[in-house]
Motif scaffolding. Structure first.
Motif, mmCIF file in Angstrom:
data_model
loop_
_atom_site.group_PDB
_atom_site.id
_atom_site.type_symbol
_atom_site.label_atom_id
_atom_site.label_comp_id
_atom_site.label_asym_id
_atom_site.label_seq_id
_atom_site.Cartn_x
_atom_site.Cartn_y
_atom_site.Cartn_z
ATOM 1 N N ASP A 190 82.721 -18.999 -37.616
ATOM 2 C CA ASP A 190 83.513 -18.996 -36.438
ATOM 3 C C ASP A 190 83.039 -17.966 -35.402
ATOM 4 O O ASP A 190 83.793 -17.393 -34.770
ATOM 5 N N VAL A 191 81.777 -17.580 -35.219
ATOM 6 C CA VAL A 191 81.187 -16.445 -34.612
ATOM 7 C C VAL A 191 81.311 -16.978 -33.183
ATOM 8 O O VAL A 191 81.639 -15.825 -32.459
ATOM 9 N N HIS A 192 81.115 -18.268 -32.625
ATOM 10 C CA HIS A 192 81.472 -18.284 -31.269
ATOM 11 C C HIS A 192 82.799 -17.783 -30.659
ATOM 12 O O HIS A 192 82.900 -17.216 -29.808
ATOM 13 N N ARG A 193 83.623 -18.267 -31.532
ATOM 14 C CA ARG A 193 85.108 -17.937 -30.905
ATOM 15 C C ARG A 193 85.385 -16.644 -30.959
ATOM 16 O O ARG A 193 85.873 -16.072 -30.435
ATOM 17 N N THR A 194 84.780 -16.028 -32.347
ATOM 18 C CA THR A 194 85.170 -14.393 -32.546
ATOM 19 C C THR A 194 84.497 -13.545 -31.340
ATOM 20 O O THR A 194 85.105 -12.744 -30.836
ATOM 21 N N VAL A 195 83.340 -13.928 -31.051
ATOM 22 C CA VAL A 195 82.562 -13.194 -30.177
ATOM 23 C C VAL A 195 83.210 -13.433 -28.593
ATOM 24 O O VAL A 195 83.317 -12.391 -27.986
ATOM 25 N N THR A 196 83.447 -14.571 -28.389
ATOM 26 C CA THR A 196 84.134 -14.899 -26.994
ATOM 27 C C THR A 196 85.536 -13.901 -26.846
ATOM 28 O O THR A 196 85.797 -13.131 -26.196
ATOM 29 N N MET A 197 86.535 -13.946 -28.012
ATOM 30 C CA MET A 197 87.725 -13.336 -27.999
ATOM 31 C C MET A 197 87.157 -11.594 -28.115
ATOM 32 O O MET A 197 87.722 -11.159 -27.017
ATOM 33 N N ALA A 198 86.159 -11.203 -28.713
ATOM 34 C CA ALA A 198 85.917 -9.743 -28.739
ATOM 35 C C ALA A 198 85.592 -9.362 -27.394
ATOM 36 O O ALA A 198 85.864 -8.399 -26.747
ATOM 37 N N GLY A 216 95.642 -9.654 -30.861
ATOM 38 C CA GLY A 216 96.556 -10.387 -31.252
ATOM 39 C C GLY A 216 97.478 -10.967 -30.105
ATOM 40 O O GLY A 216 98.054 -12.334 -30.491
ATOM 41 N N VAL A 217 97.570 -10.339 -29.039
ATOM 42 C CA VAL A 217 98.490 -11.183 -28.045
ATOM 43 C C VAL A 217 97.338 -12.523 -27.771
ATOM 44 O O VAL A 217 98.160 -13.717 -27.450
ATOM 45 N N PHE A 218 96.232 -12.410 -27.407
ATOM 46 C CA PHE A 218 95.684 -13.565 -26.847
ATOM 47 C C PHE A 218 95.698 -14.771 -28.291
ATOM 48 O O PHE A 218 95.788 -15.959 -27.899
ATOM 49 N N TYR A 219 95.526 -14.316 -29.424
ATOM 50 C CA TYR A 219 95.722 -15.425 -30.465
ATOM 51 C C TYR A 219 96.871 -15.974 -30.599
ATOM 52 O O TYR A 219 97.086 -17.052 -30.715
ATOM 53 N N ASN A 220 97.985 -15.271 -30.108
ATOM 54 C CA ASN A 220 99.436 -15.642 -30.219
ATOM 55 C C ASN A 220 99.400 -16.792 -29.191
ATOM 56 O O ASN A 220 100.288 -17.786 -29.265
ATOM 57 N N HIS A 225 99.768 -22.405 -27.201
ATOM 58 C CA HIS A 225 99.055 -23.053 -26.098
ATOM 59 C C HIS A 225 99.333 -22.491 -24.878
ATOM 60 O O HIS A 225 99.803 -23.474 -23.886
ATOM 61 N N VAL A 226 99.550 -21.458 -24.957
ATOM 62 C CA VAL A 226 99.822 -20.432 -23.425
ATOM 63 C C VAL A 226 98.670 -20.161 -22.773
ATOM 64 O O VAL A 226 97.836 -19.693 -23.470
ATOM 65 N N ALA A 227 98.393 -20.268 -21.577
ATOM 66 C CA ALA A 227 96.975 -19.994 -21.005
ATOM 67 C C ALA A 227 96.822 -18.152 -20.951
ATOM 68 O O ALA A 227 97.901 -17.560 -21.047
ATOM 69 N N LEU A 228 95.601 -17.885 -21.200
ATOM 70 C CA LEU A 228 95.448 -16.402 -21.353
ATOM 71 C C LEU A 228 95.666 -15.667 -20.133
ATOM 72 O O LEU A 228 96.128 -14.693 -20.347
ATOM 73 N N ASP A 229 95.455 -16.318 -19.205
ATOM 74 C CA ASP A 229 95.820 -15.669 -17.744
ATOM 75 C C ASP A 229 95.176 -14.152 -17.645
ATOM 76 O O ASP A 229 95.859 -13.170 -17.654
ATOM 77 N N THR A 230 93.930 -14.024 -18.056
ATOM 78 C CA THR A 230 93.442 -12.809 -18.229
ATOM 79 C C THR A 230 92.146 -12.476 -17.127
ATOM 80 O O THR A 230 91.321 -13.353 -16.950
ATOM 81 N N ASN A 264 92.555 -22.724 -16.945
ATOM 82 C CA ASN A 264 92.222 -23.614 -18.028
ATOM 83 C C ASN A 264 93.019 -23.005 -19.264
ATOM 84 O O ASN A 264 92.887 -21.639 -19.447
ATOM 85 N N ALA A 265 93.554 -23.715 -20.224
ATOM 86 C CA ALA A 265 94.101 -23.226 -21.412
ATOM 87 C C ALA A 265 92.893 -23.026 -22.382
ATOM 88 O O ALA A 265 91.851 -23.223 -22.057
ATOM 89 N N GLY A 266 93.256 -22.133 -23.352
ATOM 90 C CA GLY A 266 92.047 -21.732 -24.310
ATOM 91 C C GLY A 266 91.281 -20.908 -23.705
ATOM 92 O O GLY A 266 91.323 -20.150 -22.836
ATOM 93 N N LEU A 267 90.401 -20.447 -24.797
ATOM 94 C CA LEU A 267 88.949 -19.593 -24.493
ATOM 95 C C LEU A 267 88.245 -19.985 -23.769
ATOM 96 O O LEU A 267 88.202 -21.350 -23.375
ATOM 97 N N PRO A 268 87.451 -19.308 -22.707
ATOM 98 C CA PRO A 268 86.506 -19.743 -21.812
ATOM 99 C C PRO A 268 85.298 -20.365 -22.700
ATOM 100 O O PRO A 268 85.253 -20.229 -23.908
ATOM 101 N N PRO A 269 84.182 -20.928 -21.938
ATOM 102 C CA PRO A 269 83.159 -21.698 -22.816
ATOM 103 C C PRO A 269 82.370 -20.616 -23.748
ATOM 104 O O PRO A 269 81.632 -21.127 -24.770
ATOM 105 N N GLY A 270 82.292 -19.414 -23.535
ATOM 106 C CA GLY A 270 81.670 -18.562 -24.047
ATOM 107 C C GLY A 270 81.908 -17.161 -23.630
ATOM 108 O O GLY A 270 82.938 -16.690 -23.021
ATOM 109 N N PRO A 271 81.477 -15.912 -24.322
ATOM 110 C CA PRO A 271 81.745 -14.654 -24.126
ATOM 111 C C PRO A 271 81.404 -14.229 -22.567
ATOM 112 O O PRO A 271 80.812 -14.859 -21.706
ATOM 113 N N ILE A 272 82.236 -13.168 -22.226
ATOM 114 C CA ILE A 272 82.045 -12.890 -20.812
ATOM 115 C C ILE A 272 81.703 -11.362 -20.681
ATOM 116 O O ILE A 272 81.599 -10.865 -19.545
#
Length: 326
Positions: A190-198, A216-220, A225-230, A264-272
């Motif tokens: 799950d590298v893509h998801r983990t690095v994007t979150m990191a 933890g906040v973002f994973y919660n 199914h709450v937008a990250l709003d970051t 958009n809900a969920g993580l973005p398409p890739g790391p920022i």
């Protein structure tokens, strides 16, 4: 016979005096000069090149010093920009003090930040670096076949590059360092998801102990199914569109982009950004809490909340702290 002996002695003393003069009296260029020795170069060849470039006075003095030092001379490119004693020149080559452009990439730099630094150092242009960062995704295909670019995989560290190395060498070295780091951390799935979150965590807080809480906040929020709003994702969306103006405007929050986590809900398409070790660990092992919100306390840290009501109080406290409540 005595005359011959005397002449020989005089010649020997003169030679010894010349060698001593060459060893201790500084000489060399008055402007920046580069001399390169290829792997396998002999001491004679190195002495010849140094003499040709005007770095030393005498090849013989250099070779005699090498004979007595019994050391090895290192290949590479060397910079000489002022007068030095031959002993000091020899020490540079014996120690391998090769010339390099030092690229320092702090944690959280994105490809645009790195491109700017690469150009300032004279390694390559911003455009060439960005082109390589977007095109060379094959470098991470083994761990993230869906990576839209090398964003997230250019590991923050200090790197040294020769004058001949360009953008392809830079991205290759940084990705290699990333592979080494994730292997050490044990990040294998799950590298893509983990690095994007990191990468988001990295941009949200500079406080190491807060990073697992932020993750933890973002994973919660994802789980509910709450937008990250970051905000950092909004900034990144603006950077990609070449519309970022140094701060976030209402139009940026409304801007249509898959990276805009307000739309958009969920993580973005890739790391920022390119996260460091602590943020990667936080994304791998987030804190287990019920927090769904956080906001700055205007003191370099954040206040975390479980409910919207509690969060709104924290936001009010923040606004008061920065003077908006007066």
């Amino acid at each position: 016979m005595r005359r011959l002996f005397a002449f020989g002695l005089f010649a020997l003393l003169a030679f010894a005096g010349w060698i001593a003069f060459c060893l201790v009296v500084p000489t060399g260029p008055t402007q920046q000069t580069f001399v390169e020795f290829k792997a396998g170069s002999s001491a004679r060849h190195i002495a010849f090149e140094l003499k040709q470039a005007g770095i030393i006075r005498s090849r013989s003095a250099f070779l005699l010093l090498h004979l007595f030092r019994h050391g090895s001379l290192k290949a590479g490119e060397y910079e000489f920009d002022h007068r030095e004693r031959l002993i000091e020149v020899y020490r540079h080559v014996a120690h391998g003090d090769t010339y390099a452009r030092v690229l320092v990439v702090p944690e959280g730099y994105n490809i645009f930040d790195i491109a700017t630094t690469v150009e300032k150092l004279g390694i390559d242009s911003q455009q060439n670096f960005l082109s390589q960062a977007r095109a060379q995704t094959a470098l991470v295909h083994d761990i993230d076949p869906q990576a839209p670019s090398l964003e997230g995989y250019l590991y923050p560290d200090t790197y040294r590059f020769s004058r001949k190395q360009k953008a392809p060498d830079v991205v290759a070295a940084m990705v290699k360092r990333f592979h080494q780091q994730v292997h050490t951390l044990g990040l294998t799935s799950d590298v893509h998801r983990t690095v994007t979150m990191a990468s988001i965590v990295e941009k949200e807080t500079a406080v190491p102990e807060e990073r697992p809480l932020v993750a933890g906040v973002f994973y919660n929020r994802l789980a509910q199914h709450v937008a990250l709003d970051t905000d950092p994702t909004v900034i990144y969306a603006a950077l990609l569109a070449n519309r970022y103006r140094g701060t976030i405007y209402a139009s940026d929050l409304r801007y249509t982009s898959p990276y805009n986590t307000y739309r958009n809900a969920g993580l973005p398409p890739g790391p920022i950004s390119n996260p460091g070790k602590d943020s990667l660990i936080a994304a791998m092992r987030p804190a287990k809490t019920d927090y769904l919100y956080f906001v700055s306390d205007n003191q370099g840290h954040h206040r975390f909340a479980k409910t919207l009501e509690e969060h709104q109080k924290n936001v009010a406290a923040y606004r008061h702290a920065v003077g908006e409540g007066n």
